[in-house]
Design an enzyme around this catalytic site. Structure first.
Site, PDB file in Angstrom:
ATOM      1  N   SER A  39       0.822  -1.211   0.000  1.00  0.00           N
ATOM      2  CA  SER A  39       0.000   0.000   0.000  1.00  0.00           C
ATOM      3  C   SER A  39       0.861   1.268   0.000  1.00  0.00           C
ATOM      4  CB  SER A  39      -0.893  -0.013   1.251  1.00  0.00           C
ATOM      5  OG  SER A  39      -1.642   1.175   1.316  1.00  0.00           O
ATOM      6  N   CYS A 148      -2.295   3.973  11.816  1.00  0.00           N
ATOM      7  CA  CYS A 148      -2.525   5.413  11.903  1.00  0.00           C
ATOM      8  C   CYS A 148      -3.064   5.788  13.287  1.00  0.00           C
ATOM      9  CB  CYS A 148      -3.467   5.868  10.803  1.00  0.00           C
ATOM     10  SG  CYS A 148      -4.640   4.638  10.332  1.00  0.00           S
TER      11      CYS A 148
HETATM   12  C1  LIG Z   1       5.927   6.415   0.108  1.00  0.00           C
HETATM   13  C2  LIG Z   1       5.267   5.355   0.956  1.00  0.00           C
HETATM   14  C3  LIG Z   1       3.904   5.431   1.232  1.00  0.00           C
HETATM   15  C4  LIG Z   1       3.280   4.447   2.003  1.00  0.00           C
HETATM   16  N1  LIG Z   1       1.933   4.530   2.260  1.00  0.00           N
HETATM   17  C5  LIG Z   1       1.321   3.528   2.954  1.00  0.00           C
HETATM   18  C6  LIG Z   1      -0.092   3.542   3.148  1.00  0.00           C
HETATM   19  O1  LIG Z   1      -0.817   4.435   2.687  1.00  0.00           O
HETATM   20  N2  LIG Z   1      -0.643   2.536   3.862  1.00  0.00           N
HETATM   21  C7  LIG Z   1       0.107   1.493   4.378  1.00  0.00           C
HETATM   22  O2  LIG Z   1      -0.448   0.583   5.007  1.00  0.00           O
HETATM   23  N3  LIG Z   1       1.446   1.449   4.179  1.00  0.00           N
HETATM   24  C8  LIG Z   1       2.065   2.428   3.493  1.00  0.00           C
HETATM   25  N4  LIG Z   1       3.415   2.375   3.275  1.00  0.00           N
HETATM   26  C9  LIG Z   1       4.192   1.229   3.821  1.00  0.00           C
HETATM   27  C10 LIG Z   1       4.412   0.167   2.731  1.00  0.00           C
HETATM   28  O3  LIG Z   1       3.185  -0.352   2.279  1.00  0.00           O
HETATM   29  C11 LIG Z   1       5.298  -0.994   3.253  1.00  0.00           C
HETATM   30  O4  LIG Z   1       4.605  -1.717   4.255  1.00  0.00           O
HETATM   31  C12 LIG Z   1       6.613  -0.506   3.845  1.00  0.00           C
HETATM   32  O5  LIG Z   1       7.146   0.526   3.029  1.00  0.00           O
HETATM   33  C13 LIG Z   1       7.649  -1.622   3.968  1.00  0.00           C
HETATM   34  O6  LIG Z   1       7.867  -2.285   2.750  1.00  0.00           O
HETATM   35  P1  LIG Z   1       9.042  -1.871   1.705  1.00  0.00           P
HETATM   36  O7  LIG Z   1      10.319  -1.832   2.497  1.00  0.00           O
HETATM   37  O8  LIG Z   1       8.994  -2.937   0.662  1.00  0.00           O
HETATM   38  O9  LIG Z   1       8.678  -0.521   1.182  1.00  0.00           O
HETATM   39  C14 LIG Z   1       4.050   3.356   2.509  1.00  0.00           C
HETATM   40  C15 LIG Z   1       5.427   3.290   2.229  1.00  0.00           C
HETATM   41  C16 LIG Z   1       6.032   4.260   1.449  1.00  0.00           C
HETATM   42  C17 LIG Z   1       7.510   4.134   1.150  1.00  0.00           C
END
Ligand SMILES: Cc1cc2nc3c(=O)[nH]c(=O)nc-3n(C[C@H](O)[C@H](O)[C@H](O)COP(=O)(O)O)c2cc1C
Length: 323
Positions: A39, A148
């Site tokens: 997400s 949140c």
């Molecule tokens: C720019 C950005 C926006 C994100 N927005 C959300 C969000 O709206 N809702 C959510 O549950 N996680 C959000 N996340 C978290 C990611 O979904 C993910 O769980 C987290 O970044 C770890 O995974 P990764 O290391 O592969 O990015 C966001 C992450 C990033 C980098």
């Protein structure tokens, strides 16, 4: 695809010609393979049109959706960190009404599962979004983002099993669609929160969201993001997330875990599967390697063949512990 641009439902769950069975189920949610978008890193599923072939992944998780539109936090909101990034986007999203009118029709046509991430500041807000979408055929499931802040309790639902459990119980009454809960590593005990959600009917848990972090520009002595602190994602958090998945899988055998944190290759994803994840999400890597999602299913097939396994599910939690 029919004349309205819709794919038959089977395109969402199968139809691939593979020697190795990559399908997996998260509770009642059947996926053709264990790869989902994370997400907030993939918009509403159509932003990567022409770059990512969505028929090659198990599903898309939308940006977290709230009842009313949110502008998010003031900029700057992202900053590169060693082996990762810091973000303080603050749940910027179009709100439920616009989502239904403008985003849902395109999501309905995607050749993959569609999971809507839901966020809110109160149980009523989460419930309003889930109730409105419960009858929409385009929505294959919900991901409940409990990271949140809860305005009333002054903490996040995900930090306290006494808040997370009742929230899931309430949403479970609002919809029978598959429902997974996305947990925060900021919880004093993430396993306790996962257990409470499982007891109230969650079909699985995403472990985990970003880790709290902060970067300071020493020249200006100002924080790198206007919100002062934010969430760290990317390879920097991967070993932390793999451990949490391992602990959750051991504590709650049979409760599906979806791994999230720094996955940039099939080798990274495989660590999560071996630790006990039934599926994984790709987040930050989409920003620097959008082609990764196109490769992962084939790469998993090759990895499994190399391991002498003919069924992806036999990899889940299949770790060789030292004697
Ligand atoms: C720019 C950005 C926006 C994100 N927005 C959300 C969000 O709206 N809702 C959510 O549950 N996680 C959000 N996340 C978290 C990611 O979904 C993910 O769980 C987290 O970044 C770890 O995974 P990764 O290391 O592969 O990015 C966001 C992450 C990033 C980098």
């Amino acid at each position: 695809m029919d004349t309205a641009g819709n794919y038959p439902r089977g395109r969402k769950t199968g139809g691939e010609d593979r020697r190795v069975d990559l399908s997996v189920s998260i509770g009642p949610l059947r996926l053709k393979n264990p790869f989902l978008t994370a997400s907030g890193t993939f918009g509403y599923g159509t932003e990567f049109d022409g770059v990512v072939d969505l028929s090659r992944i198990g599903g898309v998780v939308t940006k977290s959706l709230t009842l009313c539109p949110r502008e998010g936090n003031p900029p700057p909101r992202i900053c590169e960190t060693p082996a990762g990034m810091l973000n303080s986007i603050g749940l910027e999203n179009c709100g439920l009404e616009t989502f239904v009118a403008r985003k849902l029709p395109a999501l309905a046509a995607l050749p993959t599962r569609v999971i809507v991430s839901v966020a809110g500041e109160s149980a009523d807000e989460y419930a309003a979004v889930v109730e409105r979408l419960a009858g929409e055929e385009a929505v294959d499931g919900f991901e409940i983002n409990v990271s949140c802040p809860n305005v009333k309790a002054g903490t996040s639902f995900g930090s306290d099993p006494r808040l997370a459990g009742p929230l899931i119980a309430r949403l479970r009454r609002a919809s029978r669609k598959p429902m997974i809960v996305k947990l925060t590593p900021s919880a004093p005990d993430i396993i306790d929160v996962a257990r409470a959600c499982a007891a109230e009917g969650a079909d699985g848990a995403v472990i985990c969201n970003t880790f709290p972090g902060m970067v300071i520009d020493v020249r200006t002595r100002a924080p790198a993001v206007a919100n002062v602190a934010g969430g760290i994602s990317g390879p920097a958090i991967r070993p932390l997330a793999v451990r949490l998945v391992y602990l959750a899988h051991r504590a709650l055998p049979g409760f599906p875990i979806v791994g999230s944190g720094g996955i940039c290759s099939i080798e990274d994803a495989a660590q999560f599967f071996i630790a006990g994840a039934s599926a994984v999400q790709i987040g930050t890597a989409n920003f620097f390697d959008p082609n990764l999602l196109n490769r992962l299913a084939s790469d998993l097939e090759k990895y499994l063949t190399g391991q002498g396994l003919s069924d992806f599910r036999s990899l889940i939690g299949n770790m060789r512990l030292p004697a």
